[in-house]
Design a protein around this motif. Structure first.
Motif, mmCIF file in Angstrom:
data_model
loop_
_atom_site.group_PDB
_atom_site.id
_atom_site.type_symbol
_atom_site.label_atom_id
_atom_site.label_comp_id
_atom_site.label_asym_id
_atom_site.label_seq_id
_atom_site.Cartn_x
_atom_site.Cartn_y
_atom_site.Cartn_z
ATOM 1 N N ASP A 1 0.736 -1.198 0.096
ATOM 2 C CA ASP A 1 -0.100 -0.081 -0.082
ATOM 3 C C ASP A 1 0.940 1.194 0.008
ATOM 4 O OD1 ASP A 1 -0.296 0.884 3.311
ATOM 5 O OD2 ASP A 1 0.232 -1.126 2.830
ATOM 6 N N VAL A 2 2.021 1.240 0.584
ATOM 7 C CA VAL A 2 2.616 2.353 0.571
ATOM 8 C C VAL A 2 3.349 2.548 -0.904
ATOM 9 C CG1 VAL A 2 5.163 3.232 1.260
ATOM 10 C CG2 VAL A 2 3.636 1.930 2.929
ATOM 11 N N GLU A 3 3.743 1.678 -1.645
ATOM 12 C CA GLU A 3 4.116 2.110 -2.906
ATOM 13 C C GLU A 3 2.719 2.197 -3.836
ATOM 14 O OE1 GLU A 3 5.989 -1.783 -4.275
ATOM 15 O OE2 GLU A 3 7.644 -1.487 -3.222
ATOM 16 N N PHE A 4 1.745 1.640 -3.561
ATOM 17 C CA PHE A 4 0.362 2.159 -4.274
ATOM 18 C C PHE A 4 0.132 3.573 -4.212
ATOM 19 C CE2 PHE A 4 -4.133 2.311 -4.872
ATOM 20 C CZ PHE A 4 -4.095 1.805 -6.060
ATOM 21 N N ALA A 5 0.328 3.857 -2.843
ATOM 22 C CA ALA A 5 -0.058 5.535 -2.592
ATOM 23 C C ALA A 5 0.826 6.431 -3.573
ATOM 24 C CB ALA A 5 0.050 5.641 -0.970
ATOM 25 N N GLU A 6 2.141 6.098 -3.626
ATOM 26 C CA GLU A 6 3.087 6.702 -4.203
ATOM 27 C C GLU A 6 2.778 6.679 -6.023
ATOM 28 O OE1 GLU A 6 6.543 9.372 -5.190
ATOM 29 O OE2 GLU A 6 5.394 8.720 -2.997
ATOM 30 N N HIS A 7 2.264 5.482 -6.103
ATOM 31 C CA HIS A 7 1.818 5.452 -7.566
ATOM 32 C C HIS A 7 0.396 6.216 -7.909
ATOM 33 C CE1 HIS A 7 0.671 3.405 -11.428
ATOM 34 N NE2 HIS A 7 -0.383 3.167 -11.058
#
Length: 392
Positions: free
Chosen positions: A344-350
């Motif tokens: 989810d951290v990478e997804f928030a950045e995406h």
């Protein structure tokens, strides 16, 4: 040369919500097209009668220091609020005012936690609870919740995590980030467990108490288990419900000895809150509450829209909320089918880079696989954000 920084600095993280909001604002300032669903700040202006009270206070010269725990007139307004809204009685020495709700909780941790004391925190939790406990030498103990139980812990969950080191138990209902509130029966069952553990201080963060949907009524644990009153601290403030985030006024009510200790901590850090902000907060609490109903109606309409829109997107599942202005969808399906992301951290950045949507990863709240979206913004922004999310 070795680092001069204190060890406590390495134990904590910066506020994720503030960091993402700052990054979104920076991208926007550089010309980027950002829809900010990260911040917990109502888009309404502070009501006029509250601003007028602040102007009047300035004109009358109320620009000097006040008592550290707040003016007597604001304390009286807070006491009246607890009587009127919560059927709870407090005296002046059981109430204090701080520079926002965050300082209230910080003062409490500094006042009661010793090194190694455990603070019981249900997940998902507000991002700052664990870090402020760490700054006071405490050890956060996270109590996982079950999505099947609408992200709420049970009495049995609490009992299972209590140890001889348990010192503080934190409740936040309705919750940031989930928007879920505990029912009267659920609070009663949790209260029965706490009655058996007299060493545990209870803190109930009621900052969203007036932002409830569907005609639901807020319930404080002291309404179900009054025997806990001599070791329960209630945290609240004017930021969310009166759209006064920048005025920085939070307050607490609880046992006089704990309030006195919290006041002592505050006396050596910030001293009194702004005199002008206190006058404004007094007007907010004492004045007509029509503005609250107006804002809540808008939040509920936005809630109904965004939850349906999220559930219409393949790979997203979002619960109906009981209140606040946040929703907390599970986006694991979107994460799994997005090549650039594995959590989810990478997804928030995406989301920020590919869609121009700012949201806060669930990991920051102790619940991976989720994103917190704030709908304290216009319907137009929400509609654009959901369209972009659906196109990912």
């Amino acid at each position: 040369m070795s680092s001069p920084l204190a060890n406590r600095v390495s134990r904590i993280q910066p506020s994720v919500t503030l960091a993402i909001t700052a990054r979104a604002n920076q991208i926007r300032a550089e010309g980027g097209d950002i829809l900010n669903l990260a911040g917990g700040e109502p888009d309404f202006d502070t009501p006029e009668h509250i601003k007028a009270a602040a102007q009047k206070a300035m004109q009358e010269g109320k620009t000097k220091y006040t008592p550290v725990p707040g003016t007597l007139s604001l304390k009286d307004a807070i006491i009246e609020k607890f009587t009127r809204d919560n059927a709870l009685e407090y005296s002046r020495d059981e109430v204090m005012v701080s520079n926002g709700g965050k300082q209230v909780f910080y003062n409490l941790c500094q006042a009661i936690l010793n090194d190694g004391d455990e603070i019981l925190i249900p997940a998902p939790y507000w991002v700052s609870y664990p870090d402020m406990a760490l700054l006071a030498g405490g050890e956060p103990v996270i109590i996982p919740s079950d999505v099947a139980n609408r992200c709420k812990i049970t009495a049995a969950d609490l009992e299972k995590h209590i140890t001889p080191k348990s010192k503080l138990f934190v409740m936040n209902s309705p919750s940031n980030p989930s928007g879920i509130a505990y029912t009267k029966d659920e609070l009663s069952e949790i209260g029965k467990v706490l009655e058996q553990h007299e060493n545990i201080v209870v803190v109930t963060d009621d900052i969203y108490e007036h932002i409830m949907f569907g005609g639901q009524k807020f319930v404080n644990i002291l309404n179900t288990t009054p025997s806990l009153k001599d070791r329960t601290i209630i945290l609240n403030g004017v930021s969310k419900v009166y759209s006064m985030t920048g005025w920085r006024i939070g307050y607490a009510a609880g046992p006089a000895d704990i309030i006195k200790a919290m006041t002592k901590i505050q006396s050596q850090s910030t001293s009194n809150p702004s005199s002008i902000s206190q006058a404004a907060a007094e007007a907010a609490l004492n004045g007509k509450q029509d503005c609250v109903a107006t804002m809540c109606k808008a939040f509920e309409e936005r809630h109904d829209y965004i939850v349906k829109a999220l559930n219409d997107i393949d790979g997203v599942s979002c619960m109906q909320c009981d209140g606040t202005f946040y929703c907390f969808p599970n986006v694991q399906g979107l994460i799994d089918r997005t090549n650039e992301t594995s959590n989810d951290v990478e997804f928030a950045e995406h989301l920020l880079n590919a869609a121009g949507i700012a949201g806060v990863p669930g990991t920051a709240f102790g619940s991976p696989g989720h994103i917190r979206f704030s709908y304290a913004t216009s319907m137009d922004v929400l509609e654009q954000a959901m369209a972009r999310l659906g196109d990912l």
